[in-house]
Design a protein around this motif. Structure first.
Motif, mmCIF file in Angstrom:
data_model
loop_
_atom_site.group_PDB
_atom_site.id
_atom_site.type_symbol
_atom_site.label_atom_id
_atom_site.label_comp_id
_atom_site.label_asym_id
_atom_site.label_seq_id
_atom_site.Cartn_x
_atom_site.Cartn_y
_atom_site.Cartn_z
ATOM 1 N N TRP A 64 13.422 54.753 11.317
ATOM 2 C CA TRP A 64 13.714 55.114 12.709
ATOM 3 C C TRP A 64 14.068 56.598 12.825
ATOM 4 C CZ3 TRP A 64 11.738 52.341 16.130
ATOM 5 C CH2 TRP A 64 11.741 50.948 16.092
ATOM 6 N N ARG A 98 17.653 45.354 13.806
ATOM 7 C CA ARG A 98 19.112 45.349 13.967
ATOM 8 C C ARG A 98 19.753 46.628 13.427
ATOM 9 N NH1 ARG A 98 20.586 39.104 12.133
ATOM 10 N NH2 ARG A 98 19.247 38.070 13.671
ATOM 11 N N LEU A 145 18.210 52.806 15.663
ATOM 12 C CA LEU A 145 17.352 52.538 16.808
ATOM 13 C C LEU A 145 18.058 52.861 18.115
ATOM 14 C CD1 LEU A 145 14.827 51.344 18.167
ATOM 15 C CD2 LEU A 145 15.869 49.072 17.869
ATOM 16 N N TRP A 146 19.340 52.511 18.189
ATOM 17 C CA TRP A 146 20.100 52.747 19.420
ATOM 18 C C TRP A 146 20.585 54.181 19.547
ATOM 19 C CZ3 TRP A 146 19.192 48.833 22.373
ATOM 20 C CH2 TRP A 146 18.943 47.577 21.791
ATOM 21 N N ALA A 177 21.300 50.448 13.543
ATOM 22 C CA ALA A 177 22.041 51.303 14.470
ATOM 23 C C ALA A 177 21.258 52.544 14.858
ATOM 24 C CB ALA A 177 23.382 51.706 13.852
#
Length: 492
Positions: free
Chosen positions: A110, A21, A25-26, A23
């Motif tokens: 990430w 969950r 990652l996106w 951020a």
């Protein structure tokens, strides 16, 4: 033991939740696009040399990643404050600092994955293209160590000042602070060299002559990694000191981490301030320097099959055809003449800091049998093949002809060259159309005839001969030409 195992498993589950969950990652696609646009294209346009691409990667990578990385970290750090759930989470068994570290670790994981992926792409492509050498790991290590520092700063800013505007604000401050921090450095012995964007000496940076003939010195990189680790520890420790709900033991641990981090960061900055420029274009920090790393690298030169072989360092083998093409006629003209070299070998350039803190680059030990290639290779900072050929003619061509025609003096000592000697040198060196008279002005009267002079007219006449005809004439008249017994009228 059971409580420790349960706590460890709980931390692992929390970390897995944060990884899913997060951020960051996106924002990985955004980071990839930024790196491709600003970093990858420019790095692949550089000559395929390990030193150039590895050092240029350090110059660019963190700057490309800082916006998505710092922004995502600030957004994740401000999550509890923005959602007004801090008091609610205080009722849980896990301390706030522990929850924050799990979130920060997921964001960093990430971000680090994106950083290492960019490094891997550049290094794999360079390994397939580079004619010599291997990866330089220290520049990559500095970039990798800088990512946790960026996420720690962004996360702490978001945790301390939760709000929707803190993310863009801390991103802008971090970007300009990192970008313009390198501009404050001047020469060596500068504390600003600690910036993770600084690869090598200020004013030189990623240059072909650095870490080619001599190994890459890790002195400055070690200090930069120490600084990044210290900043990361200090910021995360300060986060633990400021977090509510931490017990005395956690606050004590946070204080120790903060002090240790500040000590490491301060020590690294002090070490960077002692760095000095060495003749090979790298920074030497006495406290971190290994004297054995100053020995030249062994290599087998790559040589041309011309009448006078031209040999270059294998890292420059891609430019050997350009060198021989630019010097082919001169080599034919001089082959076998008294004083002409039997072989011409590339030597490393020497770097020296001038009185105005600028870096002077010279070819150490140049003569008729040696030469130094200019740092501005084709593809580097927009240099074209024609400009590279012009630099070769001005440096290698004129120096080679001057050493042979003037008997090795090169016009540096003794009486000034005679008009006939200047005419023969000027008529033998082929200058591309891109070379203008103003570029040759320092050579006029010393190694080349001045424009419009009788010697210049004689040089044009001599230039019309074929290389074979020039060679035949010099074979019969070189001794007289060196002695100054040839007049302009006697030149063919």
């Amino acid at each position: 033991m059971r409580r420790a195992g349960t706590s460890f498993l709980g931390s692992g589950r929390l970390l897995r939740i944060e990884l899913r969950r997060n951020a960051m990652l996106w924002l990985l696609p955004v980071a990839a696009v930024l790196f491709w646009y600003n970093g990858y294209r420019n790095l692949m346009a550089l000559p395929s040399m390990w030193n150039l691409r590895a050092m240029a990667l350090q110059n660019r990578l963190l700057l490309d990643l800082i916006i998505p990385v710092t922004g995502a970290a600030a957004w994740m750090g401000s999550r509890e404050g923005r959602r007004d759930i801090t008091d609610l989470l205080e009722a849980t068994a896990r301390p706030r600092w522990s929850r924050q570290l799990a979130t920060w670790a997921a964001t960093t994981a990430w971000a680090e994955a994106g950083c290492l992926s960019c490094i891997a792409v550049i290094y794999v492509m360079t390994a397939r293209q580079a004619p010599w050498g291997g990866p330089l790991w220290w520049p990559a290590a500095v970039s990798a160590a800088g990512v946790p520092a960026l996420t720690a700063i962004g996360f702490a800013a978001g945790a301390w000042f939760p709000g929707r505007f803190v993310t863009p604000l801390v991103t802008v401050v971090a970007f300009f602070g990192l970008a313009f921090g390198t501009q404050a450095a001047s020469g060596d012995h500068s504390y600003w060299q600690i910036s993770p964007l600084t690869a090598g000496a200020v004013g030189i940076g990623a240059a072909p002559g650095v870490a080619t003939f001599y190994p890459y010195l890790p002195d400055l990189s070690i200090a930069q990694v120490m600084f990044a680790v210290g900043v990361t520890a200090a910021v995360l420790g300060a986060l633990g000191l400021s977090a509510a709900g931490n017990g005395r033991r956690l606050r004590g641990l946070a204080a120790v981490i903060t002090v240790t981090g500040l000590g490491a960061a301060g020590t690294s900055v002090a070490l960077a301030g002692t760095g000095r420029l060495d003749p090979h274009g790298m920074i030497v920090i006495p406290a971190l320097h290994d004297a054995a790393s100053g020995q030249p690298v062994s290599f087998a030169p790559r040589c041309s099959r011309t009448v006078i072989p031209v040999c270059v360092h294998p890292a420059y083998s891609a430019f050997l055809p350009a060198v021989t093409a630019a010097m082919g006629a001169e080599l034919t003209e001089l082959a076998g003449l008294p004083g002409a070299p039997a072989r011409i070998s590339q030597v490393p350039v020497a770097y020296q800091l001038g009185p105005d803190r600028s870096v002077n680059v010279s070819g150490g030990g140049q003569g008729a049998s040696s030469f130094a290639l200019p740092d501005m290779l084709p593809g580097l900072f927009g240099t074209t093949s024609a400009e590279f050929a012009g630099q070769l003619a001005q440096n290698l061509g004129v120096q080679l002809m001057g050493d042979v025609i003037l008997g090795g003096s090169g016009g540096a000592a003794g009486s000034s060259p005679s008009p006939a000697q200047l005419a023969v040198i000027g008529g033998s060196v082929r200058f591309p159309a891109s070379v203008e008279d103003r570029d040759l002005a320092p050579l006029f009267g010393r190694l080349l005839p001045s424009p419009g002079s009788p010697a210049s007219l004689a040089a044009r006449r001599f230039a019309e001969l074929t290389p074979a005809a020039k060679h035949d004439w010099l074979a019969h008249h070189l001794a007289a030409l060196r002695a100054g017994r040839i007049s302009l009228a006697q030149l063919p």
